[in-house]
Write a protein that holds these residues in place. Structure first.
Motif, PDB file in Angstrom:
ATOM      1  N   ALA A 130      16.716  51.133  19.740  1.00  0.00           N
ATOM      2  CA  ALA A 130      16.200  52.504  19.647  1.00  0.00           C
ATOM      3  C   ALA A 130      14.781  52.496  19.086  1.00  0.00           C
ATOM      4  O   ALA A 130      13.901  53.211  19.574  1.00  0.00           O
ATOM      5  CB  ALA A 130      17.121  53.333  18.759  1.00  0.00           C
ATOM      6  N   THR A 131      14.544  51.672  18.059  1.00  0.00           N
ATOM      7  CA  THR A 131      13.202  51.589  17.467  1.00  0.00           C
ATOM      8  C   THR A 131      12.199  51.086  18.501  1.00  0.00           C
ATOM      9  O   THR A 131      11.090  51.609  18.613  1.00  0.00           O
ATOM     10  CB  THR A 131      13.219  50.646  16.249  1.00  0.00           C
ATOM     11  OG1 THR A 131      14.329  50.981  15.427  1.00  0.00           O
ATOM     12  CG2 THR A 131      11.947  50.772  15.443  1.00  0.00           C
ATOM     13  N   ALA A 132      12.617  50.071  19.257  1.00  0.00           N
ATOM     14  CA  ALA A 132      11.715  49.527  20.282  1.00  0.00           C
ATOM     15  C   ALA A 132      11.416  50.577  21.349  1.00  0.00           C
ATOM     16  O   ALA A 132      10.284  50.676  21.829  1.00  0.00           O
ATOM     17  CB  ALA A 132      12.348  48.290  20.910  1.00  0.00           C
ATOM     18  N   MET A 175       1.667  53.665  15.682  1.00  0.00           N
ATOM     19  CA  MET A 175       2.934  53.392  16.369  1.00  0.00           C
ATOM     20  C   MET A 175       3.987  52.929  15.362  1.00  0.00           C
ATOM     21  O   MET A 175       5.147  53.366  15.397  1.00  0.00           O
ATOM     22  CB  MET A 175       2.667  52.302  17.411  1.00  0.00           C
ATOM     23  CG  MET A 175       3.827  51.968  18.306  1.00  0.00           C
ATOM     24  SD  MET A 175       3.405  50.588  19.372  1.00  0.00           S
ATOM     25  CE  MET A 175       2.359  51.351  20.551  1.00  0.00           C
ATOM     26  N   ILE A 232       5.827  55.821  22.316  1.00  0.00           N
ATOM     27  CA  ILE A 232       4.551  56.131  21.660  1.00  0.00           C
ATOM     28  C   ILE A 232       3.404  55.444  22.406  1.00  0.00           C
ATOM     29  O   ILE A 232       2.350  56.029  22.637  1.00  0.00           O
ATOM     30  CB  ILE A 232       4.572  55.692  20.181  1.00  0.00           C
ATOM     31  CG1 ILE A 232       5.670  56.441  19.424  1.00  0.00           C
ATOM     32  CG2 ILE A 232       3.235  55.953  19.509  1.00  0.00           C
ATOM     33  CD1 ILE A 232       6.022  55.799  18.096  1.00  0.00           C
ATOM     34  N   GLY A 233       3.657  54.186  22.804  1.00  0.00           N
ATOM     35  CA  GLY A 233       2.651  53.469  23.593  1.00  0.00           C
ATOM     36  C   GLY A 233       2.339  54.213  24.884  1.00  0.00           C
ATOM     37  O   GLY A 233       1.174  54.296  25.307  1.00  0.00           O
ATOM     38  N   MET A 242      -2.760  59.486  27.168  1.00  0.00           N
ATOM     39  CA  MET A 242      -3.969  60.133  26.644  1.00  0.00           C
ATOM     40  C   MET A 242      -5.227  59.425  27.139  1.00  0.00           C
ATOM     41  O   MET A 242      -6.225  60.065  27.450  1.00  0.00           O
ATOM     42  CB  MET A 242      -3.953  60.140  25.107  1.00  0.00           C
ATOM     43  CG  MET A 242      -2.973  61.103  24.494  1.00  0.00           C
ATOM     44  SD  MET A 242      -3.143  62.807  25.036  1.00  0.00           S
ATOM     45  CE  MET A 242      -4.703  63.278  24.315  1.00  0.00           C
ATOM     46  N   MET A 252      19.455  60.720   5.445  1.00  0.00           N
ATOM     47  CA  MET A 252      18.182  61.376   5.108  1.00  0.00           C
ATOM     48  C   MET A 252      17.641  62.062   6.360  1.00  0.00           C
ATOM     49  O   MET A 252      17.211  61.390   7.303  1.00  0.00           O
ATOM     50  CB  MET A 252      17.163  60.362   4.581  1.00  0.00           C
ATOM     51  CG  MET A 252      15.830  61.010   4.211  1.00  0.00           C
ATOM     52  SD  MET A 252      14.555  59.821   3.804  1.00  0.00           S
ATOM     53  CE  MET A 252      14.910  59.506   2.096  1.00  0.00           C
ATOM     54  N   ARG A 309      14.864  55.780   8.759  1.00  0.00           N
ATOM     55  CA  ARG A 309      15.218  56.503   7.538  1.00  0.00           C
ATOM     56  C   ARG A 309      16.600  56.072   7.076  1.00  0.00           C
ATOM     57  O   ARG A 309      17.438  55.664   7.869  1.00  0.00           O
ATOM     58  CB  ARG A 309      15.197  58.011   7.786  1.00  0.00           C
ATOM     59  CG  ARG A 309      13.853  58.560   8.150  1.00  0.00           C
ATOM     60  CD  ARG A 309      13.851  60.072   8.155  1.00  0.00           C
ATOM     61  NE  ARG A 309      14.975  60.654   8.854  1.00  0.00           N
ATOM     62  CZ  ARG A 309      15.081  60.768  10.166  1.00  0.00           C
ATOM     63  NH1 ARG A 309      14.099  60.318  10.939  1.00  0.00           N
ATOM     64  NH2 ARG A 309      16.133  61.315  10.727  1.00  0.00           N
ATOM     65  N   ALA A 343       0.088  57.101  24.151  1.00  0.00           N
ATOM     66  CA  ALA A 343      -1.300  56.663  23.950  1.00  0.00           C
ATOM     67  C   ALA A 343      -1.948  56.335  25.294  1.00  0.00           C
ATOM     68  O   ALA A 343      -3.095  56.724  25.558  1.00  0.00           O
ATOM     69  CB  ALA A 343      -1.335  55.457  23.019  1.00  0.00           C
ATOM     70  N   GLU A 388      13.028  56.249  13.122  1.00  0.00           N
ATOM     71  CA  GLU A 388      14.210  55.403  13.288  1.00  0.00           C
ATOM     72  C   GLU A 388      14.672  54.678  12.031  1.00  0.00           C
ATOM     73  O   GLU A 388      15.766  54.131  12.018  1.00  0.00           O
ATOM     74  CB  GLU A 388      13.936  54.367  14.392  1.00  0.00           C
ATOM     75  CG  GLU A 388      14.259  54.865  15.781  1.00  0.00           C
ATOM     76  CD  GLU A 388      15.713  55.279  15.950  1.00  0.00           C
ATOM     77  OE1 GLU A 388      16.590  54.614  15.391  1.00  0.00           O
ATOM     78  OE2 GLU A 388      15.961  56.286  16.638  1.00  0.00           O
ATOM     79  N   ILE A 409      11.419  53.831  20.905  1.00  0.00           N
ATOM     80  CA  ILE A 409      10.486  54.802  20.311  1.00  0.00           C
ATOM     81  C   ILE A 409       9.061  54.255  20.397  1.00  0.00           C
ATOM     82  O   ILE A 409       8.129  54.955  20.784  1.00  0.00           O
ATOM     83  CB  ILE A 409      10.842  55.050  18.822  1.00  0.00           C
ATOM     84  CG1 ILE A 409      12.200  55.723  18.680  1.00  0.00           C
ATOM     85  CG2 ILE A 409       9.746  55.866  18.128  1.00  0.00           C
ATOM     86  CD1 ILE A 409      12.220  57.176  18.981  1.00  0.00           C
ATOM     87  N   ALA A 410       8.923  52.969  20.058  1.00  0.00           N
ATOM     88  CA  ALA A 410       7.582  52.367  20.063  1.00  0.00           C
ATOM     89  C   ALA A 410       6.986  52.401  21.466  1.00  0.00           C
ATOM     90  O   ALA A 410       5.800  52.700  21.635  1.00  0.00           O
ATOM     91  CB  ALA A 410       7.644  50.938  19.536  1.00  0.00           C
ATOM     92  N   SER A 421      22.898  62.267  11.262  1.00  0.00           N
ATOM     93  CA  SER A 421      21.959  63.206  10.648  1.00  0.00           C
ATOM     94  C   SER A 421      20.685  62.523  10.168  1.00  0.00           C
ATOM     95  O   SER A 421      19.718  63.179   9.851  1.00  0.00           O
ATOM     96  CB  SER A 421      22.617  63.895   9.456  1.00  0.00           C
ATOM     97  OG  SER A 421      22.902  62.928   8.477  1.00  0.00           O
ATOM     98  N   GLY A 422      20.699  61.239  10.130  1.00  0.00           N
ATOM     99  CA  GLY A 422      19.523  60.569   9.592  1.00  0.00           C
ATOM    100  C   GLY A 422      19.102  59.400  10.421  1.00  0.00           C
ATOM    101  O   GLY A 422      19.427  59.274  11.588  1.00  0.00           O
ATOM    102  N   GLY A 423      18.342  58.525   9.793  1.00  0.00           N
ATOM    103  CA  GLY A 423      17.835  57.367  10.509  1.00  0.00           C
ATOM    104  C   GLY A 423      18.913  56.330  10.716  1.00  0.00           C
ATOM    105  O   GLY A 423      20.022  56.434  10.218  1.00  0.00           O
ATOM    106  N   SER A 424      18.570  55.313  11.471  1.00  0.00           N
ATOM    107  CA  SER A 424      19.529  54.244  11.713  1.00  0.00           C
ATOM    108  C   SER A 424      18.922  52.927  11.283  1.00  0.00           C
ATOM    109  O   SER A 424      17.758  52.847  10.933  1.00  0.00           O
ATOM    110  CB  SER A 424      19.915  54.219  13.182  1.00  0.00           C
ATOM    111  OG  SER A 424      18.774  54.325  13.972  1.00  0.00           O
ATOM    112  N   GLY A 425      19.669  51.877  11.306  1.00  0.00           N
ATOM    113  CA  GLY A 425      19.231  50.624  10.710  1.00  0.00           C
ATOM    114  C   GLY A 425      18.950  49.519  11.686  1.00  0.00           C
ATOM    115  O   GLY A 425      18.796  49.767  12.868  1.00  0.00           O
TER     116      GLY A 425
END
Lengths: 566, 220
Positions: B42-44, A196, B50-51, B57, A210, A206, B54, A204, B46-47, B30-34
């Motif tokens: 956004a990162t949370a 994960m 993904i959870g 599945m 990039m 990068r 899983a 997220e 995504i996580a 075009s790329g990642g964010s900070g």
């Protein structure tokens, strides 16, 4: 005085929780994974040497066997149960705690964030947690083999029904096997947390500008591997839950009715051992790629670096692992050709299995193309291990073509041929990638260089040793030498194979001894090695160039245009 | 064309130098964010997606095992399990909980804090009721002689509902966390992320439960 003590305490606490054992720093966690894998591989190799010893001299009396395993090696002779327990631990440790952890968790943690232009993984605390969950799993596994009744004996595949009915099926199938299932369940959770984190980091975190198609090939392979982990480990977790219920709650998911074990009728009905095989191999085959795909990425990266040119085809090197991973999810049935599946299913699984050869060949051609078109090939230790990887990957892959065909697999499936095949491709090839990565990124791990002379000596001896050990094992398989047997000295048809087996055993001991060179080199270099330059390999990726720009001001995105003037 | 420079040898060993500050982050399309608040959200997200993959599945593995096991029931050991009546009320509670959580989330976004608190607490309470109701259902089935050992249908019912309940416990912990923060502490951006992802995961558990109910009712 009191204030000073308080400061010291705070400092100690800070060292432990911020930079020490419970650090959230990705490089510290990478080193933790690395040393856990290193310890695991030492244990795993020692177990395999004991197994090899027993296969050739099954009646040998060794006094310290009795001291360690008082029950299973009474009078110093290793029993069949002890052999099976060593085999189970060897397989489990090597597959889960070496081949899964080292190429993915250790090295992805080490350089993934910085190759993407970041300073940390997306979730540092989750990262730390996933390591400690994995450690708990390892300790549980070790605990399983120090129990009075002995360690688990069902192999790393833990096929039911014997693994699902408890101690009635023999010593080691009781509490030891239960611990084994718990250990694997916990490992699944640790791997999911880690996957994960890797996926979130790649998507997220990068660096601005990039794109995915500018990531180093290592990042791509770790990314694809993490996706495979998310899709496959939950299936093993679910299967493990069901088999634990069969063992502990008396359900009948995998245990058939009217089963007689040791003259006792087992009180289960209607379950199917084949169901376990489907679930297990739905995880198990992708697990093969979880072990090898990170290695492929590492090799693509390092070969490109030391060929002083970009990869022969970056796009092909990205899409081939994706294709391999996708197809790898669809071929679990080829592990069950002789388990009684429909011939039509077998044909389908066989065709898909064969098709994996296409992206694998594309990757191999890429590696060779990159090296052959190099303006100035640098054959240092990391590069040598990468070329060794290519050789072992091709050899192991070719024998896979035999096993992917149901008619041929029917003969080979339970022979030493399969052992030789997967040790060549999944064991040695993946380990060569780990060695390459260790030499390449050692300066980032410890700030020092890993000794090149000893490294090259280690490489040549290991390369020769790997072929000397596993090539003859294929011939033993041709002769019908069964695998998983604790003793085959009494079979007449195997008597001609015994000299070959003795050769394999002696080579195994020699190959094991050669690894001491690496261990010595590693620890000596950690403490006394030459100080590392900031970019010792003139690497073109961001972990070596954190400022992110070439001297001319060009951003260091990958695949970088390399000049060969250096 | 870029030129690679000669390596510079550092004076001593030890860890490599710290990485110099990177370019400002935040994404350029075009790329990642900070790590600014929106990027962390956004990162949370995504996580949590993904959870959810899983978890899906895991449930799919259990359900496929159930389909195969039922197909193998050659000696008539598969006996249909009566769906306890309370299970329907539980389903209604979970659906209402999901609705309350979602409207609460929208109220929070709109800045209507008191409405958010009320709705979030309602959603959390209904989720808790669902969990209590599930344990009552398990007891009901056990009281009527449906144990795991005797019938694969009841074994799968227990396994699937336990697996779902384990997920619910995790998600409820997040709902309670947000509820406590909403009641007792001032809000900071971090909590907004927890709010968003716990709501998303709660809806996921809702959908998963509806799937399980459909299978219990129409198929098992």
């Amino acid at each position: 005085m009191e204030a000073a003590t308080l400061t010291t305490r705070r400092s100690v606490r800070h060292r432990i929780f911020s930079t020490g054992l419970f650090s959230t720093d990705h490089r510290v966690i990478a080193r933790q994974y690395f040393f856990l894998s290193l310890f695991a591989v030492v244990v795993g190799v020692c177990l395999s040497l004991l197994m090899r010893f027993h296969l050739v001299w099954p009646q040998a009396k060794v006094s310290w066997f009795e001291k360690i395993w008082s029950v299973r090696a009474e009078s110093g002779i290793m029993t069949e149960e002890l052999y099976l327990s060593l085999m189970t631990l060897h397989g489990t440790i090597m597959v889960f705690f070496v081949l899964t952890l080292a190429p993915l968790n250790a090295f992805a943690n080490l350089v993934l964030p910085e190759q993407l232009g970041q300073r940390e993984m997306a979730f540092p605390r989750l990262n730390m947690l996933s390591f400690w969950v994995t450690m708990a799993s390892f300790l549980t596994l070790i605990a399983s083999c120090v129990l009075d009744e002995g360690g688990p004996i069902a192999g790393w595949t833990a096929y039911p029904p014997l693994s699902a009915v408890g101690s009635v099926s023999g010593p080691g199938e009781g509490l030891g096997q239960t611990f084994w299932f718990f250990s694997i369940g916990v490992f699944c959770i640790g791997s999911l947390l880690s996957a994960m984190n890797i996926i979130s980091t790649v998507i997220e975190c990068r660096r601005p500008g990039m794109s995915l198609m500018q990531m180093p090939l290592t990042c791509w392979n770790w990314f694809v591997t993490a996706i495979l982990s998310v899709l496959s480990f939950p299936v093993l977790l679910a299967a493990g839950l069901l088999i634990l219920l069969d063992r502990l709650a008396g359900t009948s998911f995998f245990v058939p009715g009217d089963l007689l074990i040791a003259e006792r009728n087992v009180d289960h009905s209607g379950g199917s051992p084949l169901l376990w095989q489907h679930l297990f191999w739905f995880f198990g085959h992708p697990e093969v790629y979880i072990a090898i795909l990170p290695g492929m990425g590492i090799v693509s990266h390092i070969i490109s670096n030391f060929s002083r040119r970009p990869p022969f085809s970056y796009r092909a090197s990205v899409w081939a692992p994706i294709a391999i991973a996708f197809l790898g999810m669809l071929v679990w049935g080829h592990h069950m050709f002789i388990s009684g599946i429909s011939p039509y299913s077998a044909l389908t699984f066989s065709l898909v299995t064969m098709s994996i050869g296409a992206p694998s060949a594309a990757l191999t051609l890429n590696w060779l193309g990159t090296a052959f078109q190099s303006p100035r090939l640098e054959l240092n230790t990391a590069m040598l291990f990468c070329l060794g990887f290519v050789s072992l990957f091709v050899t192991g892959g070719l024998t896979g073509l035999f096993l992917g065909q149901p008619e041929i697999d029917a003969y080979f499936h339970d022979t030493a041929f399969v052992v030789a095949h997967f040790h060549m491709i999944m064991g040695m090839a993946a380990l060569f990638a780990v060695f390459a990565a260790t030499f390449y990124w050692f300066p980032l791990m410890f700030g020092r260089m890993l000794g090149e002379e000893l490294g090259k000596l280690h490489f040549y001896l290991t390369f020769v040793g790997a072929y000397a050990l596993f090539l003859p094992m294929h011939f033993a398989g041709f002769a019908g030498n069964p695998r998983r047997y604790a003793d085959f000295t009494n079979f007449d048809f195997l008597k001609p194979v015994m000299p070959l087996q003795r050769w394999i055993t002696m080579t195994a001991f020699a190959l094991g001894a050669v690894q001491l060179i690496f261990i010595w080199n590693l620890f000596w270099s950690m403490l006394r090695g030459a100080p590392a330059p900031s970019n010792p390999w003139s690497g073109a990726t961001l972990e070596w160039n954190p400022e992110g720009e070439l001297p001319g001001g060009e951003p260091y995105f990958y695949p970088v245009k390399m000049d060969v003037t250096t | 064309m870029a030129t690679l420079t000669e390596p510079k040898v550092r004076s001593g060993g030890g860890p490599p130098p710290p990485i110099t500050p990177l370019l400002p982050r935040g994404g350029d399309g075009s790329g990642g964010s900070g790590p600014d608040p929106s990027a962390s959200a956004a990162t949370a997200r995504i996580a949590v997606y993904i959870g959810m993959c899983a978890s899906t599945m895991t449930f799919m593995a259990l359900l496929s095992a159930m389909f195969v096991r039922r197909g193998l029931a050659t000696n008539n050991d598969w006996h249909r399990l009566p769906v306890p009546p309370l299970l329907w009320w539980n389903t209604v509670a979970l659906l209402l909980s999901s609705v309350a959580v979602d409207i609460g989330r929208r109220a929070f976004r709109a800045g209507r804090r008191s409405e958010f608190r009320m709705l979030w607490l309602t959603g959390t309470a209904l989720g808790t009721w669902f969990l209590i109701g599930q344990s009552i259902n398990w007891k009901f089935l056990a009281d009527h002689g449906f144990y795991m050992q005797h019938n694969p249908a009841s074994a799968f019912f227990y396994v699937l509902t336990w697996a779902h309940a384990a997920h619910v416990i995790g998600a409820l912990a997040a709902l309670y966390y947000v509820a406590c923060r909403a009641l007792f502490f001032p809000f900071v951006p971090m909590n907004r992320n927890v709010l968003e992802v716990s709501a998303i995961f709660w809806h996921f558990l809702d959908v998963m439960w509806l799937l399980l109910m459909a299978i219990f009712e129409f198929w098992s």
